[in-house]
Design an enzyme around this catalytic site. Structure first.
Site: not given
Length: 377
Positions: A93, A95-97, A147, A272, A341
């Site tokens: 990813d 880094g936008g998040f 983004d 994800d 698990h």
């Protein structure tokens, strides 16, 4: 990267395919465990390498890997694959998040985002070019555009301004990767990201924009941030109709097992989420009978398998009573067992979904299994 569409379900938009990367093939639909800092919390990499029920692609994060261990370490190691000793696909990813998740610690400008380090408080400017440069040094097989992920709820005017910034940054990201080749001896594929909050006209405009780029796949960001499930599914359904059919579609940060099955039915290929590991570390287990809080007293004398219908060795190695005992004792092994698990369960869920897509009975299977997955045990 190549994407081969194998089968589309007759009664839904669910797809089975294969993504080919220089680090191996990925059978879709696929769930990618989150390894933001180069590791999956509470899960040894050996579990993914030697457990055939586990996914063969993981997700790293540009911001976190830049902060620690740093791109100089990763470059000297020969890239993230060598650093982790993981010779399978990796998606990073951009880094936008973190613009959304760390909004109290950053400042957004036209040039980029000024982040503060979670390690020492130092300031770092992430421009689109900087995000691409870092991802070149990290060396993921699939790299994401930088983004602007707006918070939910947000006004239409704010979402429109945010989307304008995302598209401006996308142009700069694309220009950078065209001019600056990979650092290592394998190809990296670039995915742009659709934003636009819950506003359908903005989402459609964003889909039209990113479809004009010659790229290997497309991502949908900015969902599952607080909007209703109906709003989430409506946006996904709209976008999978608009995006090119011959490229994989990645739904970022989603979600529960039910969310994933609904996403598959709407044409999503890649997922994800931190839910399986984060919830696992707190004692929440996803099973084929439903959702179980293993710390509840009702499991104290239950010596049955952790999940009698699970396909992982760990499901039959430990009893519910024993895993509860580990959690009550605050033993770290409890987090490891539960996280392994849950990832195995997610992987098995998507493996079964793929089989039912190929057998052309995905929709009826999904309808029968969702009530079980929603149960609280």
């Amino acid at each position: 990267m190549k994407f081969h569409l194998i089968k589309t379900d007759n009664s839904s938009k669910a797809r089975a395919g294969i993504i080919e990367t220089d680090h191996g093939k990925i059978e879709t639909p696929i769930f990618m465990p989150v390894a933001s800092k180069g590791y999956i919390k509470s899960v040894p990499t050996s579990e993914l390498l030697y457990n055939k029920n586990m996914p063969n692609i993981i997700l790293g994060n540009t911001y976190h890997l830049y902060i620690q261990p740093g791109i100089d370490v990763l470059y000297q190691a020969g890239g993230i694959h060598s650093f982790m000793n993981w010779n399978h696909p990796i998606l990073t990813d951009s880094g936008g998040f973190q613009i959304f998740s760390m909004r109290k610690l950053n400042k957004i400008t036209e040039e980029g985002v000024i982040f503060k380090s979670i390690i020492n408080g130092s300031s770092h400017l992430f421009s689109p070019e900087k995000s691409m440069e870092i991802q070149r040094f990290i060396g993921g097989d699939i790299i994401m555009a930088f983004d602007d992920c707006p918070a939910f709820p947000c006004s239409y005017s704010y979402a429109k301004l945010s989307l304008k910034k995302t598209h401006y940054w996308l142009d700069r990201c694309y220009s950078y990767i065209q001019k600056n080749p990979e650092k290592y001896n394998y190809k990296q594929s670039f995915f742009p990201i659709i934003q636009g909050s819950i506003y359908k006209d903005l989402r459609k405009y964003s889909a039209d924009k990113i479809s004009s780029f010659q790229v290997d796949g497309y991502a949908i960001g900015g969902l599952s941030l607080g909007e209703t499930k109906e709003e989430t599914y409506n946006i996904i359904n709209l976008l999978t109709d608009l995006l090119p059919k011959d490229k994989p579609k990645y739904l970022m940060g989603v979600g529960t097992p039910v969310d994933i099955l609904e996403g598959i039915s709407l044409g999503i290929d890649m997922f994800d989420c931190v839910i399986p590991t984060r919830n696992g570390r707190h004692g929440m287990l996803f099973t084929w009978n439903g959702i179980m809080n293993i710390k509840n007293s009702k499991w104290k004398k239950d010596f049955s398998y952790l999940d009698e219908f699970g396909n992982s060795y760990i499901d039959r190695l430990y009893s519910k009573s024993y895993v509860r005992h580990l959690f009550i004792s605050k033993e770290n092994l409890a987090k490891e067992i539960a996280s392994i698990h849950n990832i195995s369960f997610y992987s098995n869920l998507l493996q079964k979904a793929r089989i039912h897509i190929i057998n052309n009975n995905f929709s009826s299977w999904k309808k029968s299994v969702i009530p079980l997955l929603k149960q609280r045990l």
